[in-house]
Enzyme design. Structure first.
Site, mmCIF file in Angstrom:
data_model
loop_
_atom_site.group_PDB
_atom_site.id
_atom_site.type_symbol
_atom_site.label_atom_id
_atom_site.label_comp_id
_atom_site.label_asym_id
_atom_site.label_seq_id
_atom_site.Cartn_x
_atom_site.Cartn_y
_atom_site.Cartn_z
ATOM 1 N N ASP A 17 0.824 -1.347 0.058
ATOM 2 C CA ASP A 17 0.035 -0.080 -0.113
ATOM 3 C C ASP A 17 0.664 1.178 -0.066
ATOM 4 O O ASP A 17 2.148 1.127 0.184
ATOM 5 C CB ASP A 17 -0.911 -0.167 1.216
ATOM 6 C CG ASP A 17 -1.546 1.274 1.528
ATOM 7 O OD1 ASP A 17 -2.469 1.623 0.664
ATOM 8 O OD2 ASP A 17 -1.139 1.850 2.409
ATOM 9 N N ASP A 19 -0.081 5.248 0.698
ATOM 10 C CA ASP A 19 -0.159 6.073 1.969
ATOM 11 C C ASP A 19 -0.214 5.531 3.135
ATOM 12 O O ASP A 19 -0.862 4.629 3.458
ATOM 13 C CB ASP A 19 -1.436 7.012 1.641
ATOM 14 C CG ASP A 19 -1.279 7.821 0.449
ATOM 15 O OD1 ASP A 19 -0.508 8.499 0.178
ATOM 16 O OD2 ASP A 19 -2.296 7.556 -0.514
ATOM 17 N N GLY A 248 10.711 15.841 33.256
ATOM 18 C CA GLY A 248 9.681 15.112 32.394
ATOM 19 C C GLY A 248 8.768 14.594 33.436
ATOM 20 O O GLY A 248 8.155 15.380 33.963
ATOM 21 N N GLU A 312 12.845 9.564 25.089
ATOM 22 C CA GLU A 312 13.613 9.595 26.466
ATOM 23 C C GLU A 312 14.798 8.855 26.531
ATOM 24 O O GLU A 312 15.113 7.609 26.666
ATOM 25 C CB GLU A 312 12.569 8.480 27.136
ATOM 26 C CG GLU A 312 11.034 8.646 27.332
ATOM 27 C CD GLU A 312 10.830 9.740 28.501
ATOM 28 O OE1 GLU A 312 11.454 9.906 29.300
ATOM 29 O OE2 GLU A 312 9.793 10.409 28.339
ATOM 30 N N HIS A 317 26.094 6.351 31.814
ATOM 31 C CA HIS A 317 27.179 6.654 32.931
ATOM 32 C C HIS A 317 26.534 7.238 34.064
ATOM 33 O O HIS A 317 25.288 7.768 34.220
ATOM 34 C CB HIS A 317 27.526 8.154 32.140
ATOM 35 C CG HIS A 317 28.650 8.751 32.842
ATOM 36 N ND1 HIS A 317 30.144 8.207 32.728
ATOM 37 C CD2 HIS A 317 28.717 9.614 33.885
ATOM 38 C CE1 HIS A 317 30.717 9.136 33.687
ATOM 39 N NE2 HIS A 317 30.102 9.848 34.308
HETATM 40 P P1 ADP Z 1 12.094 13.519 34.736
HETATM 41 O O1 ADP Z 1 10.802 12.916 34.711
HETATM 42 O O2 ADP Z 1 12.234 14.766 35.116
HETATM 43 O O3 ADP Z 1 13.201 13.297 33.297
HETATM 44 P P2 ADP Z 1 13.904 11.001 35.733
HETATM 45 O O4 ADP Z 1 13.340 10.326 36.573
HETATM 46 O O5 ADP Z 1 13.602 10.394 34.210
HETATM 47 O O6 ADP Z 1 12.977 12.366 35.634
HETATM 48 O O7 ADP Z 1 15.368 11.607 35.661
HETATM 49 C C1 ADP Z 1 15.822 12.332 34.902
HETATM 50 C C2 ADP Z 1 16.878 13.151 35.290
HETATM 51 O O8 ADP Z 1 18.070 12.377 35.767
HETATM 52 C C3 ADP Z 1 17.606 13.887 34.060
HETATM 53 O O9 ADP Z 1 17.029 14.959 33.801
HETATM 54 C C4 ADP Z 1 18.964 14.304 34.589
HETATM 55 O O10 ADP Z 1 19.024 15.507 35.183
HETATM 56 C C5 ADP Z 1 19.297 13.179 35.664
HETATM 57 N N1 ADP Z 1 20.274 12.170 35.324
HETATM 58 C C6 ADP Z 1 20.909 11.500 36.100
HETATM 59 N N2 ADP Z 1 21.749 10.528 35.516
HETATM 60 C C7 ADP Z 1 21.108 10.407 34.199
HETATM 61 C C8 ADP Z 1 21.520 9.608 33.199
HETATM 62 N N3 ADP Z 1 22.565 8.654 33.297
HETATM 63 N N4 ADP Z 1 20.931 9.623 32.154
HETATM 64 C C9 ADP Z 1 19.585 10.569 31.907
HETATM 65 N N5 ADP Z 1 19.502 11.466 33.037
HETATM 66 C C10 ADP Z 1 20.094 11.282 34.161
HETATM 67 MG MG MG Z 2 12.643 11.671 32.183
#
Ligand code: ADP
Ligand code: MG
Length: 353
Positions: A17, A19, A248, A312, A317
């Site tokens: 298909d 579209d 988030g 997301e 790290h």
């Molecule tokens: P939110 O819903 O506010 O995104 P999360 O529980 O998903 O909260 O936490 C995300 C936050 O955690 C990021 O915005 C960042 O500041 C922090 N953070 C710490 N370590 C990591 C990592 N390894 N990867 C992504 N975010 C991280």
């Molecule tokens: Mg988040």
């Protein structure tokens, strides 16, 4: 999400298909409606884009007239936007995996047909902007060449006749429900690639429901396998996205043990609509800290059942602290798999308990 009901049959020919299956037609429809509504003094709302996904032009027009209380009929709206829409055909992008699939089948000598409810001239105009597509199809058949369009099987029966192949040797790939119904009514094997998010259940008559064309495994159907997967990952054309890390849903690290650094999704609605939901990987750069490996999901997060498509990224790290507000740059280089739900976050903590 990729669920195969029973042992698929072996096929030799593929009917596609257009579209919503090969082309991201909804993306352009979205832009057209945006321009139209602004002219009418209405405010565009991101949720409209969700509503038009996988709908026919008539269904879209009906919904828009109703939702925005426009002082015109559905027919008026259709005739106003039709020329605006055809002007934009040159901007309709191929869906993720469409070029890859067409090239793969063609280079392996698999005969393909294109069968769409839109008229043959519209099909030819739309695909003329995609290099190598026209030549790849042995048969191109439009809704104006049969008495009844999908969900009637007629268009697929005609495609098989023109390819001179048995119905049972054809695999139909379709995004819409009427298309799936038509393929099954034609006695063909059908793979559904639903455009509608979270609607896979509706497609239960299909032999297989996949998340995107990237998730198609042709060897299941007796067709030549893709050879570009590397240890379970699929290299894709790299793309970039970036911005300040924002708050988030506030439940990533708490509930799942995987913090995801969110970017302001409203800035990226177009780019997100172009990429299929799923799990991807690449690199993440934080302006003051360095560059890290990164795994991310795009989509609606089946566990939380989000209503908005988000991105997301989880940086591989251990930072030991939050970095909200910092500039985050992502380079996405590969696809891993569709999003998947899981029954609980740990043995004693399920979502339902
Ligand atoms: P939110 O819903 O506010 O995104 P999360 O529980 O998903 O909260 O936490 C995300 C936050 O955690 C990021 O915005 C960042 O500041 C922090 N953070 C710490 N370590 C990591 C990592 N390894 N990867 C992504 N975010 C991280
Ligand atoms: Mg988040």
């Amino acid at each position: 999400m990729a669920a195969t009901k029973h042992f698929p049959r072996m096929v030799s020919h593929v009917i596609l298909d257009l579209d919503g299956t090969l082309l991201n037609t909804d993306g352009v429809m979205n832009e057209v409606l945006k321009v139209f509504l602004v002219k009418y003094g209405k405010r565009w709302d991101n949720k409209i884009s969700q509503k038009i996904i996988g709908r026919t032009p008539l269904e879209v027009a009906t919904a828009i007239v109703k939702d925005f209380s426009l002082s015109l009929t559905t027919e008026d709206l259709m005739s106003a936007i039709s020329p605006m829409f055809s002007d934009q055909w040159c901007n309709i992008k191929a869906l993720p995996g469409a070029n890859r699939l067409i090239k793969h089948l063609r280079s392996n000598g698999v005969t393909m047909a294109l069968a769409s409810n839109s008229s043959k001239s519209c099909i030819e105009a739309k695909i003329s902007f995609h290099q190598g597509w026209k030549e790849s199809f042995s048969v191109i058949i439009g809704g104006d060449e049969v008495t009844t369009g999908k969900p009637s099987p007629e268009i697929f029966l005609e495609a098989a006749k023109r390819m001179n192949v048995d119905l049972s040797n054809c695999l139909v790939i379709e995004d819409s429900l009427p298309g799936v119904v038509a393929g099954k009514a034609a006695g063909m094997a059908v793979v559904a690639v639903p455009s509608l998010p979270k609607q896979a259940g509706l497609y239960s008559s299909a032999d297989e429901v996949i998340n995107s064309l990237l998730d198609l495994h042709p060897e299941k159907w007796g067709l030549p396998p893709f050879e570009d997967w590397i240890e379970g990952t699929l290299p894709i054309k790299p793309w970039n996205i970036g911005g300040p890390v924002i708050k988030g849903f506030g439940r990533g690290s708490k509930v799942l043990g995987i913090p995801t650094a969110n970017l302001p999704a409203e800035n990226f609605s177009t780019i997100l609509s172009e990429h299929t939901s799923g799990v991807y990987f690449g690199w993440a750069g934080l302006s003051t800290r360095g560059i890290y490996k990164m795994v991310m999901s795009i989509g609606w997060n089946p566990y939380f059942d989000n209503t908005e498509k988000t991105i997301e990224p989880w940086l591989l790290h251990d930072f030991g602290e939050d970095f909200y507000g910092e500039e985050l740059r992502l380079a996405i280089v590969g696809y891993i798999r569709p999003e998947a739900n899981f029954p609980s976050t740990c043995e004693s903590d399920s979502k339902d308990s």
